[in-house]
Motif scaffolding. Sequence first.
Motif, PDB file in Angstrom:
ATOM      1  N   GLU A  40     -12.136   3.261  -7.902  1.00 21.98           N
ATOM      2  CA  GLU A  40     -10.891   2.658  -8.365  1.00 21.98           C
ATOM      3  C   GLU A  40      -9.968   3.684  -9.017  1.00 21.98           C
ATOM      4  O   GLU A  40      -8.779   3.422  -9.211  1.00 21.98           O
ATOM      5  CB  GLU A  40     -11.209   1.533  -9.353  1.00 21.98           C
ATOM      6  N   TYR A  42      -8.108   7.592  -9.783  1.00 27.89           N
ATOM      7  CA  TYR A  42      -7.355   8.629  -9.095  1.00 27.89           C
ATOM      8  C   TYR A  42      -7.585  10.005  -9.719  1.00 27.89           C
ATOM      9  O   TYR A  42      -7.637  10.999  -9.017  1.00 27.89           O
ATOM     10  CB  TYR A  42      -5.847   8.320  -9.144  1.00 27.89           C
ATOM     11  N   VAL A 144      -4.519   6.950  -1.305  1.00 24.70           N
ATOM     12  CA  VAL A 144      -4.152   5.768  -0.517  1.00 24.70           C
ATOM     13  C   VAL A 144      -5.087   5.713   0.689  1.00 24.70           C
ATOM     14  O   VAL A 144      -5.026   6.608   1.544  1.00 24.70           O
ATOM     15  CB  VAL A 144      -2.682   5.817  -0.034  1.00 24.70           C
ATOM     16  N   ARG A 147      -4.458   7.244   4.448  1.00 26.33           N
ATOM     17  CA  ARG A 147      -3.354   8.203   4.443  1.00 26.33           C
ATOM     18  C   ARG A 147      -3.687   9.482   5.198  1.00 26.33           C
ATOM     19  O   ARG A 147      -2.801  10.105   5.793  1.00 26.33           O
ATOM     20  CB  ARG A 147      -2.972   8.544   3.003  1.00 26.33           C
ATOM     21  N   HIS A 201      -3.415  -2.902 -13.635  1.00 25.48           N
ATOM     22  CA  HIS A 201      -2.893  -1.861 -12.752  1.00 25.48           C
ATOM     23  C   HIS A 201      -2.128  -2.535 -11.624  1.00 25.48           C
ATOM     24  O   HIS A 201      -2.556  -3.562 -11.087  1.00 25.48           O
ATOM     25  CB  HIS A 201      -4.052  -1.038 -12.173  1.00 25.48           C
ATOM     26  N   GLY A 202      -0.984  -1.971 -11.257  1.00 30.28           N
ATOM     27  CA  GLY A 202      -0.193  -2.555 -10.178  1.00 30.28           C
ATOM     28  C   GLY A 202       0.623  -1.504  -9.445  1.00 30.28           C
ATOM     29  O   GLY A 202       0.746  -0.360  -9.893  1.00 30.28           O
ATOM     30  N   TYR A 203       1.162  -1.892  -8.307  1.00 29.78           N
ATOM     31  CA  TYR A 203       1.968  -1.002  -7.482  1.00 29.78           C
ATOM     32  C   TYR A 203       3.381  -1.555  -7.370  1.00 29.78           C
ATOM     33  O   TYR A 203       3.575  -2.763  -7.189  1.00 29.78           O
ATOM     34  CB  TYR A 203       1.374  -0.857  -6.079  1.00 29.78           C
ATOM     35  N   GLY A 204       4.370  -0.675  -7.467  1.00 23.54           N
ATOM     36  CA  GLY A 204       5.747  -1.064  -7.253  1.00 23.54           C
ATOM     37  C   GLY A 204       6.122  -0.968  -5.781  1.00 23.54           C
ATOM     38  O   GLY A 204       5.321  -0.563  -4.927  1.00 23.54           O
ATOM     39  N   GLU A 205       7.333  -1.345  -5.495  1.00 22.21           N
ATOM     40  CA  GLU A 205       7.836  -1.250  -4.120  1.00 22.21           C
ATOM     41  C   GLU A 205       7.944   0.227  -3.732  1.00 22.21           C
ATOM     42  O   GLU A 205       8.534   1.025  -4.461  1.00 22.21           O
ATOM     43  CB  GLU A 205       9.212  -1.912  -4.030  1.00 22.21           C
ATOM     44  N   PRO A 206       7.361   0.627  -2.589  1.00 21.08           N
ATOM     45  CA  PRO A 206       7.458   2.034  -2.167  1.00 21.08           C
ATOM     46  C   PRO A 206       8.911   2.465  -2.014  1.00 21.08           C
ATOM     47  O   PRO A 206       9.732   1.741  -1.430  1.00 21.08           O
ATOM     48  CB  PRO A 206       6.722   2.047  -0.818  1.00 21.08           C
ATOM     49  N   LEU A 222       0.184   0.892   3.443  1.00 16.53           N
ATOM     50  CA  LEU A 222       0.931   0.831   2.202  1.00 16.53           C
ATOM     51  C   LEU A 222       1.327  -0.618   1.881  1.00 16.53           C
ATOM     52  O   LEU A 222       1.334  -1.018   0.718  1.00 16.53           O
ATOM     53  CB  LEU A 222       2.184   1.699   2.285  1.00 16.53           C
ATOM     54  N   LEU A 225      -1.342  -2.468  -0.079  1.00 14.83           N
ATOM     55  CA  LEU A 225      -1.510  -2.235  -1.511  1.00 14.83           C
ATOM     56  C   LEU A 225      -0.939  -3.380  -2.337  1.00 14.83           C
ATOM     57  O   LEU A 225      -1.330  -3.590  -3.469  1.00 14.83           O
ATOM     58  CB  LEU A 225      -0.838  -0.917  -1.935  1.00 14.83           C
TER      59      LEU A 225
END
Length: 225
Positions: A40, A42, A144, A147, A201-206, A222, A225
Motif C-alpha cells: 500500500e 510508496y 501505479v 504503468r 488516502h485518496g487520488y485527485g483527478e489526473p 489510471l 484508481l
Amino acid sequence: MESAMPEPAVPYEPTERTIPTRSRERASYDRDLVHSILDEGYVCHLGFVRDGAPVVLPTLYGRIGERLYVHGSTGSRPLRMAGQADPGLAVCLTVTHVDGLVLARSAFHHSLNYRSVMVHGTAHQVTDPQERATALDALVDNVVPGRSRDSRPANAKERAATAVLRLELGEVSAKVRTGPPNDEPEDLSLPHWTGVVPLHHGYGEPLPADDLDPAVTLPDYLRAL
C-alpha cells in the motif's frame, strides 16, 4: 471435487531486533499483513551507517515475493557500499501508514493509529540484467500498477546510471495501533473533546501535462484508481 483451501502463510520468525520493547501486543509477524502494508505504500525510509554515523534516506521501493527492491544513482555511496559482494550493506527499512489522529483528554496519551513494517537485513546490489529489469518494472508498478507496460523502458544510458538494491524479507515485523484513546480513569470527567480523527488516502483527478497530445486519452489503469 472441492478445491483445496489455500495454505495459510507461514509467519515471520520473531528475533531480538523485531520484538518491540514497548506495546508488544501491537507487534505482528503475519506475512499477509506485512505484505499488505508494504504494497500500500510508496516511500520507504532506508537506514544505514555511513562513516560511523546513522543515515536515513527516503526512497521508492517495490516488492516481488519475499524481496524488496530500492533504486538510486550509481554514484550514491550507500549503493556503492551495497555493491560489495561481501558483506553488503546492513540496513533497516521502514514503511508507515497513518490512519488516524488519536486525541486524548491528557496530552500524554495523544497518539496515532498506524500500520508499520520494519525490515532488518543486508542489502546487495543487483547486477543480473534480467533481475534488474524486473526490479525496475516493480518500482514503477508500485507507484501505479500497470504503468511499466505503458512507458518507455530505460535505455542503456539510464540503466548505467541506475543502481538497484535487493533486500530479502527475512527479519521482519509489523506494528499496528487501532482504536480510541487510552485515557486514565481519573481523566474521564475532564471537559475535553476526545476521540479519533480518521485519515484517508485518496487520488485527485489526473492532470495532463501541458505538452500531452490531446489524442492520448487517460488509460484504464489510471481510471481504476
